[in-house]
Design a protein around this motif. Structure first.
Motif, PDB file in Angstrom:
ATOM      1  N   PRO A  76       0.289  -1.379  -0.245  1.00  0.00           N
ATOM      2  CA  PRO A  76       0.098  -0.244  -0.236  1.00  0.00           C
ATOM      3  C   PRO A  76       0.698   1.126  -0.190  1.00  0.00           C
ATOM      4  CG  PRO A  76      -0.534  -1.149   1.567  1.00  0.00           C
ATOM      5  CD  PRO A  76       0.248  -1.965   0.967  1.00  0.00           C
ATOM      6  N   THR A  77       0.423   2.380  -0.620  1.00  0.00           N
ATOM      7  CA  THR A  77       1.330   3.354  -0.427  1.00  0.00           C
ATOM      8  C   THR A  77      -0.002   4.752  -0.368  1.00  0.00           C
ATOM      9  OG1 THR A  77       3.282   4.561  -2.048  1.00  0.00           O
ATOM     10  CG2 THR A  77       1.065   3.884  -3.477  1.00  0.00           C
ATOM     11  N   GLU A  78       0.569   6.138  -0.598  1.00  0.00           N
ATOM     12  CA  GLU A  78      -0.504   6.853  -0.465  1.00  0.00           C
ATOM     13  C   GLU A  78      -0.827   7.473  -1.320  1.00  0.00           C
ATOM     14  OE1 GLU A  78       1.612  10.282   2.465  1.00  0.00           O
ATOM     15  OE2 GLU A  78       2.343   8.877   3.446  1.00  0.00           O
ATOM     16  N   VAL A  79      -1.943   8.004  -1.314  1.00  0.00           N
ATOM     17  CA  VAL A  79      -3.037   8.564  -2.484  1.00  0.00           C
ATOM     18  C   VAL A  79      -2.711  10.180  -2.737  1.00  0.00           C
ATOM     19  CG1 VAL A  79      -3.905   6.138  -2.592  1.00  0.00           C
ATOM     20  CG2 VAL A  79      -5.501   8.023  -1.581  1.00  0.00           C
ATOM     21  N   PRO A  80      -3.955  10.613  -3.630  1.00  0.00           N
ATOM     22  CA  PRO A  80      -3.580  12.312  -3.600  1.00  0.00           C
ATOM     23  C   PRO A  80      -4.681  12.399  -2.472  1.00  0.00           C
ATOM     24  CG  PRO A  80      -3.008  11.231  -5.400  1.00  0.00           C
ATOM     25  CD  PRO A  80      -3.153  10.557  -4.386  1.00  0.00           C
ATOM     26  N   LYS A  81      -4.430  13.452  -2.044  1.00  0.00           N
ATOM     27  CA  LYS A  81      -6.142  14.221  -1.755  1.00  0.00           C
ATOM     28  C   LYS A  81      -7.018  13.888  -1.951  1.00  0.00           C
ATOM     29  CE  LYS A  81      -4.375  13.714   2.995  1.00  0.00           C
ATOM     30  NZ  LYS A  81      -5.322  12.100   3.632  1.00  0.00           N
ATOM     31  N   LEU A  82      -8.253  13.660  -1.883  1.00  0.00           N
ATOM     32  CA  LEU A  82      -9.211  14.512  -2.657  1.00  0.00           C
ATOM     33  C   LEU A  82      -9.835  15.718  -2.297  1.00  0.00           C
ATOM     34  CD1 LEU A  82     -10.737  13.745  -5.110  1.00  0.00           C
ATOM     35  CD2 LEU A  82     -12.503  12.751  -3.488  1.00  0.00           C
ATOM     36  N   LEU A  83      -9.616  17.131  -2.656  1.00  0.00           N
ATOM     37  CA  LEU A  83     -10.506  17.664  -2.248  1.00  0.00           C
ATOM     38  C   LEU A  83     -11.785  18.609  -2.752  1.00  0.00           C
ATOM     39  CD1 LEU A  83      -7.365  20.365  -3.376  1.00  0.00           C
ATOM     40  CD2 LEU A  83      -8.453  19.403  -1.810  1.00  0.00           C
ATOM     41  N   ALA A  84     -13.570  17.967  -1.913  1.00  0.00           N
ATOM     42  CA  ALA A  84     -14.409  18.310  -2.309  1.00  0.00           C
ATOM     43  C   ALA A  84     -15.038  19.899  -2.393  1.00  0.00           C
ATOM     44  CB  ALA A  84     -14.978  17.172  -0.959  1.00  0.00           C
ATOM     45  N   GLY A  85     -15.061  20.442  -3.545  1.00  0.00           N
ATOM     46  CA  GLY A  85     -15.076  21.316  -3.441  1.00  0.00           C
ATOM     47  C   GLY A  85     -16.686  22.146  -3.767  1.00  0.00           C
ATOM     48  N   SER A  86     -17.865  20.958  -4.306  1.00  0.00           N
ATOM     49  CA  SER A  86     -19.039  21.240  -4.424  1.00  0.00           C
ATOM     50  C   SER A  86     -19.808  20.663  -3.040  1.00  0.00           C
ATOM     51  CB  SER A  86     -19.352  20.809  -6.144  1.00  0.00           C
ATOM     52  OG  SER A  86     -19.899  18.992  -6.004  1.00  0.00           O
ATOM     53  N   SER A  87     -20.907  21.263  -2.720  1.00  0.00           N
ATOM     54  CA  SER A  87     -21.892  20.235  -2.068  1.00  0.00           C
ATOM     55  C   SER A  87     -21.978  18.903  -2.203  1.00  0.00           C
ATOM     56  CB  SER A  87     -23.089  21.293  -1.759  1.00  0.00           C
ATOM     57  OG  SER A  87     -23.911  20.411  -3.282  1.00  0.00           O
ATOM     58  N   VAL A  88     -22.011  18.717  -3.432  1.00  0.00           N
ATOM     59  CA  VAL A  88     -22.187  17.247  -3.866  1.00  0.00           C
ATOM     60  C   VAL A  88     -21.277  15.807  -3.430  1.00  0.00           C
ATOM     61  CG1 VAL A  88     -22.906  15.779  -5.838  1.00  0.00           C
ATOM     62  CG2 VAL A  88     -23.989  17.308  -5.747  1.00  0.00           C
ATOM     63  N   GLN A  89     -19.531  16.880  -3.742  1.00  0.00           N
ATOM     64  CA  GLN A  89     -19.405  16.049  -3.797  1.00  0.00           C
ATOM     65  C   GLN A  89     -18.364  16.545  -2.175  1.00  0.00           C
ATOM     66  OE1 GLN A  89     -16.093  18.562  -5.998  1.00  0.00           O
ATOM     67  NE2 GLN A  89     -15.617  17.000  -7.657  1.00  0.00           N
ATOM     68  N   GLN A  90     -18.874  17.330  -0.909  1.00  0.00           N
ATOM     69  CA  GLN A  90     -19.082  16.979   0.511  1.00  0.00           C
ATOM     70  C   GLN A  90     -19.843  16.433   0.628  1.00  0.00           C
ATOM     71  OE1 GLN A  90     -19.041  21.375   0.967  1.00  0.00           O
ATOM     72  NE2 GLN A  90     -17.620  22.004   0.076  1.00  0.00           N
ATOM     73  N   ARG A  91     -20.811  16.438   0.252  1.00  0.00           N
ATOM     74  CA  ARG A  91     -21.445  14.975   0.955  1.00  0.00           C
ATOM     75  C   ARG A  91     -21.576  13.780   0.103  1.00  0.00           C
ATOM     76  NH1 ARG A  91     -24.841  11.592  -2.096  1.00  0.00           N
ATOM     77  NH2 ARG A  91     -24.794  12.941  -3.302  1.00  0.00           N
ATOM     78  N   ARG A  92     -20.658  13.678  -0.045  1.00  0.00           N
ATOM     79  CA  ARG A  92     -20.099  12.088  -0.853  1.00  0.00           C
ATOM     80  C   ARG A  92     -19.083  12.260  -0.019  1.00  0.00           C
ATOM     81  NH1 ARG A  92     -20.309  11.958  -7.213  1.00  0.00           N
ATOM     82  NH2 ARG A  92     -22.293  11.800  -7.244  1.00  0.00           N
ATOM     83  N   ALA A  93     -18.203  13.055   0.518  1.00  0.00           N
ATOM     84  CA  ALA A  93     -16.805  12.565   1.517  1.00  0.00           C
ATOM     85  C   ALA A  93     -17.391  12.209   2.481  1.00  0.00           C
ATOM     86  CB  ALA A  93     -16.103  13.832   1.434  1.00  0.00           C
ATOM     87  N   GLN A  94     -18.501  13.368   3.343  1.00  0.00           N
ATOM     88  CA  GLN A  94     -18.824  12.655   4.470  1.00  0.00           C
ATOM     89  C   GLN A  94     -19.691  11.782   4.507  1.00  0.00           C
ATOM     90  OE1 GLN A  94     -21.724  16.390   5.205  1.00  0.00           O
ATOM     91  NE2 GLN A  94     -20.171  17.192   5.300  1.00  0.00           N
ATOM     92  N   GLU A  95     -20.716  10.934   3.641  1.00  0.00           N
ATOM     93  CA  GLU A  95     -21.407   9.542   3.675  1.00  0.00           C
ATOM     94  C   GLU A  95     -20.353   8.579   3.393  1.00  0.00           C
ATOM     95  OE1 GLU A  95     -24.127   9.645   0.323  1.00  0.00           O
ATOM     96  OE2 GLU A  95     -25.499  11.430   1.378  1.00  0.00           O
ATOM     97  N   ALA A  96     -18.873   9.025   2.692  1.00  0.00           N
ATOM     98  CA  ALA A  96     -17.754   7.537   2.551  1.00  0.00           C
ATOM     99  C   ALA A  96     -17.448   7.619   4.308  1.00  0.00           C
ATOM    100  CB  ALA A  96     -17.112   8.641   1.543  1.00  0.00           C
ATOM    101  N   GLN A  97     -17.091   8.527   5.006  1.00  0.00           N
ATOM    102  CA  GLN A  97     -16.505   8.582   5.990  1.00  0.00           C
ATOM    103  C   GLN A  97     -17.642   7.608   7.122  1.00  0.00           C
ATOM    104  OE1 GLN A  97     -13.569   9.361   5.797  1.00  0.00           O
ATOM    105  NE2 GLN A  97     -13.339  11.152   6.159  1.00  0.00           N
ATOM    106  N   LEU A  98     -18.470   8.429   6.797  1.00  0.00           N
ATOM    107  CA  LEU A  98     -19.763   6.769   7.965  1.00  0.00           C
ATOM    108  C   LEU A  98     -19.790   6.155   7.851  1.00  0.00           C
ATOM    109  CD1 LEU A  98     -22.422   7.072   9.894  1.00  0.00           C
ATOM    110  CD2 LEU A  98     -23.220   7.438   7.919  1.00  0.00           C
ATOM    111  N   ARG A  99     -19.297   5.110   6.122  1.00  0.00           N
ATOM    112  CA  ARG A  99     -19.344   4.082   6.361  1.00  0.00           C
ATOM    113  C   ARG A  99     -18.431   3.468   6.493  1.00  0.00           C
ATOM    114  NH1 ARG A  99     -22.966   6.581   1.136  1.00  0.00           N
ATOM    115  NH2 ARG A  99     -20.312   6.504   0.521  1.00  0.00           N
ATOM    116  N   ARG A 100     -17.364   4.152   6.697  1.00  0.00           N
ATOM    117  CA  ARG A 100     -15.935   3.636   6.806  1.00  0.00           C
ATOM    118  C   ARG A 100     -15.659   3.482   8.522  1.00  0.00           C
ATOM    119  NH1 ARG A 100     -10.504   6.272   7.787  1.00  0.00           N
ATOM    120  NH2 ARG A 100      -8.382   4.476   7.148  1.00  0.00           N
TER     121      ARG A 100
END
Length: 146
Positions: A106-130
């Motif tokens: 395993p190796t590091e990956v670039p951070k993902l910048l969540a710009g739009s409200s849809v991207q922010q929602r997807r990131a929050q939901e991904a954190q919850l699933r994790r």
């Protein structure tokens, strides 16, 4: 989808759709990380409507968030009847992909910048699933006899 993809009821095998989801999730993860990737987990695979022989499938994948070495990729599957043009959302899936270095570690990956409200929602939901996935793992391990 062809007759070779079908079960005896005339529907496309769920495993065939799952394989396609895994492939498209891998491509999205490779594009984000610029690394080889492997599937670490399928968090959810929802079957909403059957896929029929003759349907054309469109799979859309997006990286929802990136952690240190892994990424969650969401996949949406839409089936289209080519004779009528009717489309149906048939499946959704969330897969965790891990980037690998040249030695297969395993190796590091670039951070993902969540710009739009849809991207922010997807990131929050991904954190919850994790969080839920890791809490379930910890609970299972804690319940095992020592």
């Amino acid at each position: 989808m062809s007759i070779l993809d079908a079960n005896s009821a005339g529907f496309v095998h769920g495993g065939t759709v799952m394989k396609l989801c895994d492939e498209v999730a891998g491509l999205a993860a490779i594009k984000h990380s610029r690394r080889r990737v492997v599937t670490a987990a399928v968090d959810r695979m929802t079957f909403l409507d059957p896929v029929y022989v003759g349907d054309l499938l469109t799979l859309t994948a997006s990286v929802n968030t990136a952690w240190r070495t892994s990424m969650e990729v969401g996949v949406r599957v839409v089936a289209e009847n080519p004779l009528t043009g009717e489309t149906r959302h048939t499946n959704s899936a969330y897969l965790t992909m891990v980037a690998l270095d040249e030695d297969g570690r395993p190796t590091e990956v670039p951070k993902l910048l969540a710009g739009s409200s849809v991207q922010q929602r997807r990131a929050q939901e991904a954190q919850l699933r994790r969080r839920n996935r890791l809490a379930e793992r910890d609970e299972i391990i804690a319940s095992r006899p020592r």
